[in-house]
Design an enzyme around this catalytic site. Sequence first.
Site, short mmCIF file in Angstrom:
data_model
loop_
_atom_site.label_atom_id
_atom_site.label_comp_id
_atom_site.label_asym_id
_atom_site.label_seq_id
_atom_site.Cartn_x
_atom_site.Cartn_y
_atom_site.Cartn_z
N SER A 135 7.63 4.26 -0.59
CA SER A 135 6.69 4.71 0.45
C SER A 135 7.45 5.38 1.60
O SER A 135 6.93 6.26 2.27
CB SER A 135 5.91 3.51 0.99
N LEU A 164 0.47 3.72 -2.16
CA LEU A 164 0.90 3.58 -3.55
C LEU A 164 1.49 4.87 -4.11
O LEU A 164 1.02 5.96 -3.83
CB LEU A 164 -0.30 3.18 -4.42
N HIS A 165 2.51 4.67 -4.93
CA HIS A 165 3.12 5.76 -5.69
C HIS A 165 3.24 5.30 -7.13
O HIS A 165 2.80 4.20 -7.48
CB HIS A 165 4.47 6.16 -5.08
N GLY A 187 0.80 -1.22 0.00
CA GLY A 187 0.00 0.00 0.00
C GLY A 187 0.83 1.27 0.00
O GLY A 187 2.03 1.24 -0.30
N LYS A 240 12.16 -3.95 -9.78
CA LYS A 240 13.62 -4.07 -9.62
C LYS A 240 14.14 -3.16 -8.51
O LYS A 240 15.28 -3.30 -8.08
CB LYS A 240 14.32 -3.69 -10.93
N GLN A 271 7.82 -9.56 7.89
CA GLN A 271 9.05 -9.11 7.25
C GLN A 271 9.65 -7.88 7.92
O GLN A 271 10.66 -7.35 7.46
CB GLN A 271 8.82 -8.85 5.76
N VAL A 310 10.87 3.16 -10.96
CA VAL A 310 10.36 4.49 -11.29
C VAL A 310 11.00 5.49 -10.33
O VAL A 310 11.07 5.25 -9.12
CB VAL A 310 8.82 4.53 -11.18
N HIS A 339 4.37 1.66 -7.98
CA HIS A 339 3.35 0.61 -7.91
C HIS A 339 2.42 0.68 -9.12
O HIS A 339 2.04 -0.33 -9.70
CB HIS A 339 2.47 0.78 -6.66
N ASP A 386 13.47 -3.36 -5.58
CA ASP A 386 13.82 -4.32 -4.53
C ASP A 386 14.48 -5.52 -5.21
O ASP A 386 13.88 -6.59 -5.35
CB ASP A 386 12.56 -4.71 -3.76
P1 AMP Z 1 5.92 -2.50 -1.57
O1 AMP Z 1 4.56 -1.92 -1.44
O2 AMP Z 1 7.02 -1.57 -1.12
O3 AMP Z 1 6.03 -3.90 -1.00
O4 AMP Z 1 6.17 -2.66 -3.14
C1 AMP Z 1 5.28 -3.39 -3.95
C2 AMP Z 1 5.93 -3.63 -5.28
O5 AMP Z 1 6.23 -2.37 -5.90
C3 AMP Z 1 7.26 -4.38 -5.17
O6 AMP Z 1 7.35 -5.31 -6.22
C4 AMP Z 1 8.27 -3.27 -5.31
O7 AMP Z 1 9.52 -3.73 -5.82
C5 AMP Z 1 7.58 -2.37 -6.29
N1 AMP Z 1 8.13 -1.01 -6.23
C6 AMP Z 1 8.36 -0.27 -5.13
N2 AMP Z 1 8.92 0.92 -5.46
C7 AMP Z 1 9.07 0.91 -6.81
C8 AMP Z 1 9.59 1.84 -7.77
N3 AMP Z 1 10.09 3.03 -7.39
N4 AMP Z 1 9.60 1.49 -9.07
C9 AMP Z 1 9.10 0.28 -9.46
N5 AMP Z 1 8.57 -0.63 -8.62
C10 AMP Z 1 8.57 -0.32 -7.31
#
Ligand code: AMP
Length: 275
Positions: A183, A29-30, A27, A145, A57, A173, A33, A147
Amino acid sequence: MQIHDTIAGLRTALAGAGRIVFVPTMGNLHEGHIALMRQARAHGDTLVSSLFVNRLQFGPKEDFDTYPRTFEADCEKMAAAGGAHLFAPDEREMYPTPQAYHVQPAATQADILEGEFRPGFFRGVATVVLKLFSIVQPQAALFGKKDYQQLMVIRNMVREFALPIDIIPGETVRAADGLALSSRNGYLSAQERAEAPRLYRVLERIRKDIQAGEPDVARLEQGAMAELRASGWIPQYVAVRKQVDLQLPAAHDSGLVVLGAALLGSTRLIDNLEV
Ligand code: AMP
């Protein structure tokens, strides 16, 4: 977009959904996501996302309690990005009893880099992702990528357990100044936000130096750590590794990635660039 907070409800709704493509998130979201969700639409008939802040985690001193939770805004963004179903369980639905079975990735993958500084992180990630895969039963799933090590761990888990799921990577991104969207960027003060792109810049310099033929990667890593330290950061690692398994490269290896993690004030930022 339909929102489901139970496993049973989601499963009923997904019967006959065709090829399911899945984007798990925590969540807040940016654009990172959203880009993953937009990219995902081309890989299946039905786009399913999830929103679950996974306690497993987070370390005991990490930000589980304060992790930004913006459910209403996230739902709007997911719907606008083409999500057909959102799975948003609470902890009782995901972990009705304390999770007693876990996926433990090999130490060579889970105890290096991020794993060294976040013990148990990849065990928590792999466990929740396997559980989400079992609940959603997607044919494809997208991971960013941003992560990088997480993407590798999940790819390896899927391969070793022969899960019939295509793992599709999404490009990182970034903001206009290079900072990878996260986030956790919301924790930064205005002054820290202005400083934050330095992490990207030091990684980019290493990438350029390697591409220009610099053979001494240890010197490049140490130079980057020193610059971060001199600018008030507490760097945890800056490391040039092989893309495929994140192990140390031999001389003349290609297919490299440079990864970094550092604290800026109390905010921990990570980034990486493929070379
Ligand atoms: P999270 O909500 O942080 O667990 O991220 C959810 C998904 O979004 C994961 O697969 C992250 O690798 C991906 N994600 C997070 N930040 C970015 C970003 N800046 N660019 C591309 N994918 C992202």
